[in-house]
Structure formats: structure tokens, C-alpha cells
Design an enzyme around this catalytic site. Structure first.
Site, PDB file in Angstrom:
ATOM      1  CE  LYS A  62      18.154   7.202  10.407  1.00  0.00           C
ATOM      2  NZ  LYS A  62      18.423   5.908  11.060  1.00  0.00           N
ATOM      3  CB  THR A  63      21.332  10.865   8.898  1.00  0.00           C
ATOM      4  OG1 THR A  63      21.140   9.452   8.957  1.00  0.00           O
ATOM      5  CG2 THR A  63      22.477  11.241   9.813  1.00  0.00           C
ATOM      6  CG  ASP A 250      19.401   7.033  14.640  1.00  0.00           C
ATOM      7  OD1 ASP A 250      18.352   7.032  13.974  1.00  0.00           O
ATOM      8  OD2 ASP A 250      20.532   6.890  14.132  1.00  0.00           O
ATOM      9  CD  GLU A 251      18.643   2.679  12.863  1.00  0.00           C
ATOM     10  OE1 GLU A 251      17.487   2.252  12.633  1.00  0.00           O
ATOM     11  OE2 GLU A 251      19.525   2.740  12.006  1.00  0.00           O
ATOM     12  CD  GLN A 281      14.922   0.557   7.169  1.00  0.00           C
ATOM     13  OE1 GLN A 281      16.099   0.275   7.105  1.00  0.00           O
ATOM     14  NE2 GLN A 281      14.470   1.760   6.887  1.00  0.00           N
ATOM     15  NE  ARG A 627      18.871  -1.197   3.141  1.00  0.00           N
ATOM     16  CZ  ARG A 627      18.541  -0.072   3.756  1.00  0.00           C
ATOM     17  NH1 ARG A 627      19.470   0.772   4.142  1.00  0.00           N
ATOM     18  NH2 ARG A 627      17.281   0.232   3.999  1.00  0.00           N
TER      19      ARG A 627
END
Length: 755
Positions: A62-63, A250-251, A281, A627
Site C-alpha cells: 500500500k505505502t 491514508d487509513e 482492519q 502481522r
DNA sequence: GCGCAGCCCATTTTT
DNA sequence: TGGGCTGCGC
């Protein structure tokens, strides 16, 4: 649930470029920054016009996609750096974005004036137009602690019962309203009436009045005042609407209603808004985040394009399979299918243990085993649902000599000594900062006690002046006498003196001077508190940190919106943290203990939010599993010490939801089922169960995956922790037992023996 | 104004 | 079980 693992044929990235609607696709096609991106990432980079929802699963790069998108916008000169708004939630994320973008575009990143957290950007906008909401542009930003203090004061002033309406509760209520974008006039009357003896709206009003008197804004206000300004001053709104040619968020799954409204207003002109997030998430609902924002994006922003990033570069097939299978149980989600090219074969390991102590011991054994195979301790993390679970692991780590670090926990800028020191400096900057004044006027003890402070507060309120000014008046007219008079007099003159030097000294010098002169440093030097040395160390660090800023005000402004000094995450340490703190991180080995009903999913979450709460807990489990890069270890105990009491526990419903084909159990058995629905408070489960039991006649409701127990109802049995008891009811392999001394418990049959 | 004993309570915590 | 807060006694 079929395996989400497949050998996707990789379409040429060229296809994505042709599919893209951008006019400059042609010229960008050869851009070096596109190299190595997968087709979906390319599409996310090149689809610059119109609303875009980038649904980015865990570990899907994503980043990278997001920073490349920004680089692309800048490289193709669609917009100048200062015409791009890029918002994140955390300073850490903003920093990371800036670094990675800098690596792509170099100095241009310095021109990205509008890259930062929601709060810092809203704060900047508010400073420019503060007068429109009756603030001065020099307003101070209050943190959570200040808010609670203020509410406490207000509770007293409003003659509310402090027990029934604790400041912390009302501060939370107001926060909730602000998160929903509601000013006092907009709060539903019926809802507000539930608080503060029916005076909820009035309380909120009073709170806002106090903030204005203090020339202060709390975190929620930064956004809410923006909304107020935008809604009542079209000209101001237009400035920003025109400026922000491109917006990136973002997010997005973590945005609250206020942030959503803010984004909508700002994007209304150019409509080039790209939001990035993962509905699976969303774990901050309890803080006002609305999953609905991301679920509704297509309706809210007509013509929106959804781009799914589904190729996972992080985890093994089993980890992804387990996580995907679990999250599939959620109803409210957009849905996506993660896949990986990885061929690793290890499965998720599920382990049933006796109690928390054994759980910690086994985790330590695994850690040591991995270490002896050459893995670094920093490759491993233990992720718990609640902070209280950390203790057993810390104890065990200490015993085993395993070096570890706790991530999260008390933040630097929230610590007592830091806040005291900052209160001194805030007061030096602004004598009218009443909260700062009240905090440190008697710290260290100067003999200016409750009584003197009360007198000042009354005078201040009557004359509508600050505490500081009230103090000088009371000194001048002789109302404050004796020891308090001398001490307060000295304190006020010191303040004057420090203020006289502000312009001649650096922020570091001022900080050091004030803390030493005031006696605050000595206060900790002579303290018998065992934590005093650490606190002195923190003060030193704080003073040093000031060195990075030109002036005292610049430093204080920065500090108000930042919670961490600098993350010094040690190398070679096992990480221990809550699941919430783990979002965004990854580790080769991840341990997920405590998967038991009541603990995870948290009973409280279920009681307070029902199905919504359960789904959020499930997302938390999903975050936990994803994770892990190589191995994931899940465990549940039959007995857990909670609040100093032993509780029998049964496996989490999430364990049933893990697809068996991706899971190994330590005993080689099929994972045990808890055999019943997760309990909601409203279902009055205990009564329900016993009724069912009687109707059945036989207490043998056999559940799908649990084997039938060979005990019988009424049989006398022994349990190692609870002693003797008799079986009341049998549910698969779980027994309801009435213990002679420990009361009614539900326990697993394999921990029960015949006497 | 200060210190201590008993009392109550108990998730998660980006800014 | 243990941490944080309150109310009481010095």
C-alpha cells in the site's frame, strides 16, 4: 472457503496502463518509478482523476503504491507540491510517507506543505481563521488530560455528583460528539439528556465556553472548528477547495464522521480524492472511527473507482488462508481475496494450554528454539488483547533471560514530568494559560494550596480574568497572606523574569532555565519516588528535544500534536504489545495468546456493541494474524487469572472460524469447538442454556467439531484448580460443573478427572 | 498541607 | 490481583 492462494497469471502492467483513464498514461508508461509495481498498483498510481478507493489488504504494498502515486502527480506536473493534500492519522505515518516520497522526488517533498496528520493540517487551517470561531490564532491545543481536568472543574461548578458523572466520562461523551461532527446545538436533544442529569447539552456548551475563555481548542475542536468555518464561510472553504487539486487519505477505514465531512467539503471542487484503506482492519470504532465511511465510499463519491490490491508480499499461504477464512465470517465488508506467490508450507499452530503461565512458558520455549536456529529476537512479537496479559509474559521473559521491549504503553508526552515541564513553558509563553497555571503553581510545593487556588479561581471567574491576573490582584489587595503570599509573589516575579528572557534564549536554554530556577528539577532530585531518576532522565531528554526548534512557541506547537519523542525500538529484543499497537507492523514470528471467549473477543465489546463489537474484535484477530510473515502461533488456556481470581475459560469463537486446512494443533487433534454461539448480554445465556438442558432431557447437545464427552451429568469429578464438584451439564467437550468451593464454572473435559 | 489506609474498579488509546 | 483515587487523621 476455498484457499485464497492461486497462481494468478500476471497480466502485463501495460494492460493496467491502457485501462487507466489518465491522459498522461502514455508519457508515464516508461517512468522509472513504475518499475516493479504490479498491475493493480500501477492502476492505483495512474488513475489520478476522480474519486478512487484503493482497497489495500494487509501486506499488499500500500505505502509503495501511495507514495508512487504522489510522485507521479508531481512528476507529471498535474499539480505543484503545495496543491496536494496528503493526510494520515499518525505522525509516524506522515513521517514515513515523507521519507519515502522524498526518495522518489527529492527536494520537491519539501514543498508538500499539506502533508501531515488530520489534526496538524486542521490545526494549521484553524490558526489562519481562528477569529471566525472566536479564538486567537495563538490558541493552545489541549490534550486528553487537560480535557478531563476541565470537565472535572465543570462538574464541580455545575454542582453535579462527581461520583455519578466523573470528568473522564463526560470528556469522553463530548469527544464522541465532536467525532461525529456535532456542535452543542447539533447534538440530538434526547441523547444529550442521558448525561449530566439531563443537562448534557448545557454541559457541552459550558465546556466550549471555558475553552474559548482559555483561548484553547481540544483535539476534536481542530476538526470541528474547521467544519464550522467551512460551513459558514464559503469564501474560506473555496480557498482550500481550489487549492487542493489532489487529495490522498491514508487509513481511510479509521476516519470518523468529522473527518469524513471535512474531506467531503474539501474535495467538492476538484473531486480528485484518493482514499486508501482496508475495511477489514478497522479497529478503532470505539474511538469514533466509522467503518461505514469506507463501505459507503462509492455512494458518497459518485463515479468512484475501486482498485483492489490483493497480492500479498508478506505472509505465507497458511497465514493468509487462516486470516481470510476468519474474516469471511464478517457480514459488513467489501470483500477481497488476498493471494500470494509464496510456497511456504508451515501451518498456523494452534495450542491448547492449561493456564496463562504455561502459555507464557511455551511461547518462551518457541522463542528460544527459534533463537537457537539463528533467528533474532527482534523477529518475534507477542500480541495480546489487553495490557493485563503482558505481565505473565514479562515475568517469563525475565525468568528465561529473554530480552524484550513493550511497544506502546505510557507515551513520552503524556508522562507526569513531561506535562509538568511543558505546563511551565506554556505559562511562560502565555500567562493566561490557566490549565498550565493550575497544574504547576504548587508543584513543587510552595505552600500555595487548595485554599489559595480556590480563592484565585473565584476571583478569576468573577472578574473574568485569568488565574495569573487574579493571583496578582489578590496579592496586591492583601487577600492572600503569610507563606502563600511570599511563595506566590516569588513565583509571579520569576515568571516575569523568564518571560523577559524568552527572546534572547533558545528553546533549550529557556527550558533548562525555567526547570532549574523554579525548583522543579530539585523536586525530583530530592524525591524518594523510586521512579525519580528515570523522570529526571526524561526531563533531560525533553530539554534536548527542544533544541531542534527555533523558538519556544514553535516547539510547544509541535509537542502539542505529537505523542512520541522518538521511537527507540531496540534491536535484538522480542516485542510485546497489544493488538491495536501492532497495526501496520510485521514480524516473521507472531504469537497470539489468549484466544478465549470473554477475553478475545472481549466480553465488554460484545455487551456494549453486540454484533458490531464482535465484528470489530474479529478484525482485530485478522490484524493479529496478518502481522505474521512466516509463522503464527495461536493459543488458548483453560484457566485464566483475571482480577486475581481463577476463571475457567473456553476457546474463542474465532478458533472455530480458522479453516482447519491451514491449522496444525499441537496435539494433532482437530481444533476444539466452543460449540455454542458467542454470548451477548441480551441473550441471558445462562437461563437459556439451562432451559435447553431440561427440554433436551439429556445434557448431550453434540456440536459439530467437538467430540462427545464420556462424563455423565451428576457425576462427581475433580479439577486441579477448583477441586471437587458435580457435573451440571455437558456440552460437547465442555462441562458445566458446580464446584463445592469455587462455584459454577464451565471447563474443558480434558482437565477433569474422576476422583 | 501532607501522608497513608482503605476502597473501588477493571479493554483497546492514532491526535 | 494491584493501581489510582478519596477521605481522614496528623
Amino acid at each position: 472457503m476455498s484457499a485464497p492462494v492461486s497462481d494468478n497469471p500476471l497480466p502485463l502492467s501495460q494492460q493496467a496502463i491502457q485501462a487507466s483513464s489518465t491522459t498522461s498514461a502514455q508519457e508515464a508508461a516508461n517512468a522509472p518509478y513504475l518499475e516493479g509495481l504490479n498491475p493493480q498498483q500501477c492502476e492505483a498510481v495512474l488513475t489520478t482523476e476522480g474519486p478512487v478507493l484503493m482497497l489495500a489488504g494487509a501486506g499488499t504494498g500500500k505505502t509503495r503504491a501511495l507514495t508512487t502515486r504522489l510522485a507521479h502527480i508531481l512528476a507529471t506536473r498535474k499539480a505543484a507540491p503545495w496543491q496536494v493534500l496528503a493526510v494520515t492519522f499518525t505522525n509516524k505515518a506522515a513521517r514515513e510517507m515523507k521519507e519515502r516520497l522524498g526518495a522518489l522526488v527529492g527536494d520537491k517533498v519539501e514543498g508538500m506543505r499539506w502533508m501531515g496528520t488530520f489534526h496538524s493540517i486542521a490545526g494549521q487551517i484553524l490558526r489562519r481563521h481562528a477569529e471566525l470561531v472566536d479564538l486567537k490564532s495563538s490558541f493552545t491545543i489541549l490534550d486528553a488530560d487537560d480535557q478531563v481536568r476541565l470537565c472535572k472543574d465543570l462538574v464541580k461548578a455545575s454542582k453535579l455528583d462527581e461520583k455519578r458523572w466523573p470528568g473522564r466520562l463526560l470528556a469522553g461523551v463530548i469527544d464522541g460528539w465532536k467525532n461525529r461532527g456535532l456542535t452543542p446545538d447539533q447534538v440530538p436533544v434526547k441523547e444529550a439528556a442521558l448525561f449530566a442529569e439531563g443537562r448534557g447539552i448545557d454541559f457541552y456548551h459550558q465546556y466550549q465556553i471555558r475553552l474559548r475563555e482559555l483561548n484553547a481548542a481540544d483535539f476534536g475542536d481542530l476538526l470541528l472548528h474547521n467544519l464550522t468555518i467551512f460551513q459558514s464561510h464559503q469564501d474560506v472553504l473555496k480557498i482550500y477547495q481550489d487549492r487542493f487539486a489532489y487529495m490522498l487519505v491514508d487509513e481511510y477505514q479509521d476516519t470518523n464522521v468529522a473527518q469524513y465531512l471535512w474531506l467531503r467539503l474539501l474535495s467538492a471542487s476538484h473531486k480528485n480524492i484518493c482514499v486508501v484503506g482496508d475495511d477489514d482492519q478497522s479497529i478503532y470504532g470505539w474511538r469514533g472511527a466509522e467503518v461505514g465511511n469506507i463501505l459507503r465510499f462509492e455512494q458518497d463519491f459518485p463515479g468512484a473507482k475501486i482498485i483492489r490490491l490483493e497480492q500479498n508480499y508478506r505472509s505465507t499461504p497458511a497465514i493468509l488462508g487462516a486470516a481470510s477464512g476468519l474474516i469471511a465470517a464478517n457480514k459488513n465488508r467489501l470483500g477481497k481475496t488476498l493471494w500470494t506467490a509464496s510456497k511456504a508450507e508451515d501451518k498456523v499452530l494452534l495450542r491448547h494450554v492449561w493456564d496463562g503461565e504455561e502459555e507464557a512458558r511455551l511461547v518462551c520455549d518457541d522463542i528460544e528454539a527459534a533463537q537457537s536456529k539463528g533467528r533474532s529476537l527482534s523477529d518475534m512479537a507477542v500480541l495480546v488483547r489487553t495490557a493485563a496479559q503482558m505481565r505473565s509474559f514479562e515475568d517469563r521473559f525475565n525468568l528465561a533471560g529473554i530480552a524484550y521491549q513493550v511497544i506502546g504503553g505510557p507515551r513520552f508526552y503524556e508522562r507526569e514530568e513531561t506535562r509538568d515541564a511543558l505546563a511551565y513553558l506554556r505559562l511562560v509563553r502565555n500567562l493566561d494559560d490557566d490549565l498550565a497555571f493550575a497544574r504547576i503553581v504548587n508543584k513543587p510545593r510552595r505552600g500555595v494550596g487548595e485554599k489559595a487556588l480556590q480563592m484565585m479561581a473565584i476571583t478569576a471567574r468573577e472578574l473574568k480574568i485569568s488565574l495569573h491576573m487574579a493571583a496578582s490582584q489578590l496579592l496586591a489587595n492583601g487577600a492572600i497572606k503569610g507563606k502563600a503570599k511570599n511563595a506566590l509573589g516569588l513565583f509571579l516575579s520569576q515568571l516575569d523574569q523568564w518571560r523577559g528572557q524568552v527572546n534572547d534564549l533558545s528553546a533549550t536554554e529557556i527550558a533548562a532555565l525555567v526547570l532549574d530556577d523554579s525548583g522543579y528539577t530539585d523536586y525530583w532530585k530530592t524525591s524518594k519516588n523510586p521512579q525519580a531518576p528515570g523522570k529526571l532522565e526524561n526531563l533531560k531528554e525533553l530539554v534536548q528535544a527542544a533544541g531542534e526548534f527555533d523558538s519556544l512557541p514553535a516547539w510547544l506547537d509541535h509537542v502539542a500534536l505529537v505523542s512520541e519523542l522518538n521511537e527507540n525500538t531496540g534491536d535484538g529484543l522480542v516485542s510485546l504489545m497489544t493488538l491495536h499497537a501492532a497495526k501496520g507492523l510485521e514480524f516473521p514470528f507472531v504469537f497470539l495468546p489468549g484466544w478465549e471467549e470473554g477475553l478475545f473477543p472481549s466480553q465488554r465489546s460484545l455487551d456494549e456493541n453486540g454484533l458490531k463489537g464482535l465484528e470489530e474484535e474479529r478484525r482485530l484477530a485478522y490484524v493479529g494474524i496478518t502481522r505474521a510473515r512466516e509463522r503464527c502461533f495461536i493459543s488458548f488456556a483453560s484457566n485464566r487469572l483475571t482480577y486475581g481470581r481463577w476463571q475457567a475459560s473456553i476457546p474463542s469463537c474465532f478458533i472455530d472460524e480458522l479453516p482447519p486446512e491451514f491449522v496444525d494443533t499441537d496435539s494433532g487433534q482437530t481444533p476444539v469447538s466452543n460449540g455454542q454461539k458467542t454470548r451477548f448480554k441480551s441473550e441471558a445465556f445462562s437461563q437459556d442454556d439451562s432451559a435447553l438442558h431440561q427440554i433436551d432431557g439429556k445434557a448431550e447437545r453434540i456440536t459439530t467439531s467437538a467430540k462427545k464427552s464420556d462424563f455423565t451429568v451428576g457425576e462427581r469429578v475433580f479439577h486441579q484448580k477448583f477441586g471437587m464438584g458435580s457435573i451440571q451439564k455437558i456440552d460437547g467437550n465442555k462441562l458445566d460443573i458446580s464446584f463445592d468451593h469455587a462455584g459454577e464454572k464451565r471447563v474443558m473435559d480434558n482437565f477433569i478427572t474422576r476422583p
